[in-house]
Design a protein around this motif. Structure first.
Motif, PDB file in Angstrom:
ATOM      1  N   ILE A   4      -6.135  18.743  -8.321  1.00 49.60           N
ATOM      2  CA  ILE A   4      -5.440  20.016  -8.075  1.00 49.60           C
ATOM      3  C   ILE A   4      -4.970  19.929  -6.467  1.00 49.60           C
ATOM      4  CG2 ILE A   4      -6.129  22.713  -7.763  1.00 49.60           C
ATOM      5  CD1 ILE A   4      -8.044  22.204  -9.944  1.00 49.60           C
TER       6      ILE A   4
ATOM      7  N   TYR B 121     -11.626  19.712  -5.523  1.00 47.38           N
ATOM      8  CA  TYR B 121     -10.167  19.799  -5.819  1.00 47.38           C
ATOM      9  C   TYR B 121      -9.434  18.496  -5.758  1.00 47.38           C
ATOM     10  CZ  TYR B 121     -10.680  24.910  -5.332  1.00 47.38           C
ATOM     11  OH  TYR B 121     -11.075  26.136  -5.689  1.00 47.38           O
TER      12      TYR B 121
ATOM     13  N   SER C  11     -10.398  20.908 -15.888  1.00 46.19           N
ATOM     14  CA  SER C  11     -10.480  20.831 -14.789  1.00 46.19           C
ATOM     15  C   SER C  11     -11.700  21.110 -14.210  1.00 46.19           C
ATOM     16  CB  SER C  11      -9.481  21.480 -13.774  1.00 46.19           C
ATOM     17  OG  SER C  11      -8.081  21.056 -14.404  1.00 46.19           O
ATOM     18  N   ASP C  12     -12.440  22.316 -14.719  1.00 46.59           N
ATOM     19  CA  ASP C  12     -13.613  22.931 -14.137  1.00 46.59           C
ATOM     20  C   ASP C  12     -14.850  21.842 -14.248  1.00 46.59           C
ATOM     21  OD1 ASP C  12     -12.845  25.047 -13.356  1.00 46.59           O
ATOM     22  OD2 ASP C  12     -13.273  26.349 -15.341  1.00 46.59           O
TER      23      ASP C  12
ATOM     24  N   ASN D  62      -8.504  32.465 -17.290  1.00 46.50           N
ATOM     25  CA  ASN D  62      -8.500  31.230 -16.278  1.00 46.50           C
ATOM     26  C   ASN D  62      -9.608  30.146 -16.541  1.00 46.50           C
ATOM     27  OD1 ASN D  62      -9.886  30.198 -13.485  1.00 46.50           O
ATOM     28  ND2 ASN D  62      -7.878  30.350 -13.234  1.00 46.50           N
ATOM     29  N   HIS D  63     -10.764  30.889 -16.931  1.00 46.83           N
ATOM     30  CA  HIS D  63     -12.149  29.843 -17.570  1.00 46.83           C
ATOM     31  C   HIS D  63     -11.580  29.242 -18.601  1.00 46.83           C
ATOM     32  CE1 HIS D  63     -15.702  31.579 -15.376  1.00 46.83           C
ATOM     33  NE2 HIS D  63     -14.709  32.000 -14.734  1.00 46.83           N
TER      34      HIS D  63
ATOM     35  N   LYS E 272      -0.958  26.372 -10.536  1.00 49.58           N
ATOM     36  CA  LYS E 272      -2.149  25.905 -10.183  1.00 49.58           C
ATOM     37  C   LYS E 272      -2.178  24.260  -9.653  1.00 49.58           C
ATOM     38  CE  LYS E 272      -7.124  26.037 -10.249  1.00 49.58           C
ATOM     39  NZ  LYS E 272      -8.607  26.530 -10.964  1.00 49.58           N
ATOM     40  N   HIS E 273      -1.670  23.509 -10.709  1.00 53.38           N
ATOM     41  CA  HIS E 273      -1.725  22.019 -10.822  1.00 53.38           C
ATOM     42  C   HIS E 273      -0.431  21.406 -10.416  1.00 53.38           C
ATOM     43  CE1 HIS E 273      -5.551  21.574 -12.842  1.00 53.38           C
ATOM     44  NE2 HIS E 273      -5.379  22.775 -13.436  1.00 53.38           N
TER      45      HIS E 273
ATOM     46  N   HIS F 243      -8.384  28.351 -19.857  1.00 55.20           N
ATOM     47  CA  HIS F 243      -7.310  27.376 -19.474  1.00 55.20           C
ATOM     48  C   HIS F 243      -7.795  26.314 -18.699  1.00 55.20           C
ATOM     49  CE1 HIS F 243      -3.688  25.963 -17.664  1.00 55.20           C
ATOM     50  NE2 HIS F 243      -2.973  26.136 -18.907  1.00 55.20           N
ATOM     51  N   GLU F 244      -8.728  26.467 -17.681  1.00 52.41           N
ATOM     52  CA  GLU F 244      -9.192  25.441 -16.712  1.00 52.41           C
ATOM     53  C   GLU F 244     -10.431  24.760 -17.160  1.00 52.41           C
ATOM     54  OE1 GLU F 244      -7.529  24.620 -13.585  1.00 52.41           O
ATOM     55  OE2 GLU F 244      -5.836  25.622 -15.139  1.00 52.41           O
ATOM     56  N   TYR F 245     -10.851  24.742 -18.624  1.00 51.02           N
ATOM     57  CA  TYR F 245     -12.195  24.349 -18.630  1.00 51.02           C
ATOM     58  C   TYR F 245     -12.019  22.848 -18.367  1.00 51.02           C
ATOM     59  CZ  TYR F 245     -10.893  22.147 -23.147  1.00 51.02           C
ATOM     60  OH  TYR F 245     -10.132  21.340 -24.185  1.00 51.02           O
TER      61      TYR F 245
ATOM     62  N   THR G 172      -2.547  30.525 -12.756  1.00 53.68           N
ATOM     63  CA  THR G 172      -3.495  29.449 -13.456  1.00 53.68           C
ATOM     64  C   THR G 172      -2.265  28.397 -14.289  1.00 53.68           C
ATOM     65  OG1 THR G 172      -5.117  31.216 -13.679  1.00 53.68           O
ATOM     66  CG2 THR G 172      -5.095  29.356 -15.443  1.00 53.68           C
TER      67      THR G 172
END
Length: 296
Positions: A206, A201, A76-77, A69-70, A142-143, A72-74, A138
């Motif tokens: 998101i 978000y 968006s994070d 998850n970290h 999620k998106h 893949h979502e870097y 994820t």
């Protein structure tokens, strides 16, 4: 020379902390505990070694999914204040495909260990828990949809079933009811936190519940979801769970309902975080009461 050694040692410690933070171990330990509760609450038998392997397999599989998850979502994070300091988002760890081999290896080892030492049914549930969080939630939902966390919440349900299957692969009604409780728990738990961080978000694009429907309607849905959760959490008492469980589930549920009602009345960060924390109280009350009840 000493200064260089100290600096190198500090860098190594810092790197180790960054890597460990990838695995979301707090969540992982909670998921592992739910798996152990699934075992304890299910009539049957497994050796201490089998239970240990099942618990560790659940933890490792959860850690692999959390780290993915970290990874893949870097992007968006980076857009959210709450997550922009995560290792891949901040750049403190390189975003390299080699990490995917590590995460896949962890999941493969966890599932293989559960399959060989425990039984295939438990191993399949261990895999499904990680798969639903890493891929279904994820990557896919999620998106795309505000329902993301509803379906993603099955990850916790599969942990309960993995533990129950270790005791008895022929699952009875009680483990399925506990799986239902975990499934219904995740949305109001996460949506409470999402209301507190709705601006984050929205900035990341998101479609979490409060972003799509606004905080007021989202809070009403949280309250209704909490009531449904608490009702479901009382059902195990009709299928074998005893009075200790009933008291724990009722007390924890009443607290969560109260805090979600406050959130329904006033939507701000304070009430949202209070509802989020109450969800943790409710879940822990259910888990602890189920364990105590099974041991009496």
């Amino acid at each position: 020379m000493n200064t260089v050694c100290v600096t190198t040692e500090r860098s190594a410690v810092g790197m180790a902390r960054e890597v460990l933070s990838l695995f979301k171990l707090r969540i992982g330990f909670l998921i592992m505990i739910t798996a152990v509760v699934g075992y304890v609450a299910t009539p049957g038998h497994a050796s201490v070694f089998q239970v240990l392997v099942m618990a560790l397999a659940t933890l490792v599989a959860s850690a692999a999914a959390g780290a993915f998850n970290h990874y893949h979502e870097y992007r968006s994070d980076r857009l959210m204040a709450r997550t922009r300091t995560r290792p891949f988002a901040s750049g403190s760890l390189p975003h390299h495909p080699a990490w995917l081999l590590l995460f896949a290896g962890m999941l493969l080892a966890a599932v293989a260990a559960a399959w060989q030492v425990v039984n295939p049914q438990s191993a399949i549930f261990v895999f499904l828990g990680a798969f639903f969080y890493a891929v279904i939630y994820t990557v896919w939902l999620k998106h795309r949809s505000w329902t993301n966390i509803i379906i993603g919440g099955l990850a916790g349900s599969f942990a309960v079933l993995a533990g129950a299957a270790a005791a008895d692969p022929q699952l009875g009604p009680l483990p399925w009811l506990f799986a239902l409780v975990l499934f219904l728990w995740t949305p109001p738990h996460f949506w409470s936190l999402a209301i507190a961080n709705s601006e984050d978000y929205a900035a990341a694009g998101i479609p979490m519940l409060p972003v799509v429907f606004g905080p007021q309607r989202a809070a009403s849905i949280v309250f209704a979801s909490t009531v449904a959760l608490v009702v479901a959490s009382l059902l195990p008492a009709a299928f074998g769970a005893g009075p200790v469980y009933l008291v724990g589930a009722a007390a924890g549920g009443a607290w969560f309902i109260l805090k979600s009602w406050h959130l329904k009345q006033v939507q701000n960060r304070k009430t949202a975080i209070a509802s989020f924390l109450a969800s943790l109280v409710q879940l822990n009350a259910v888990l602890v009461a189920a364990c105590v009840d099974a041991m009496l």
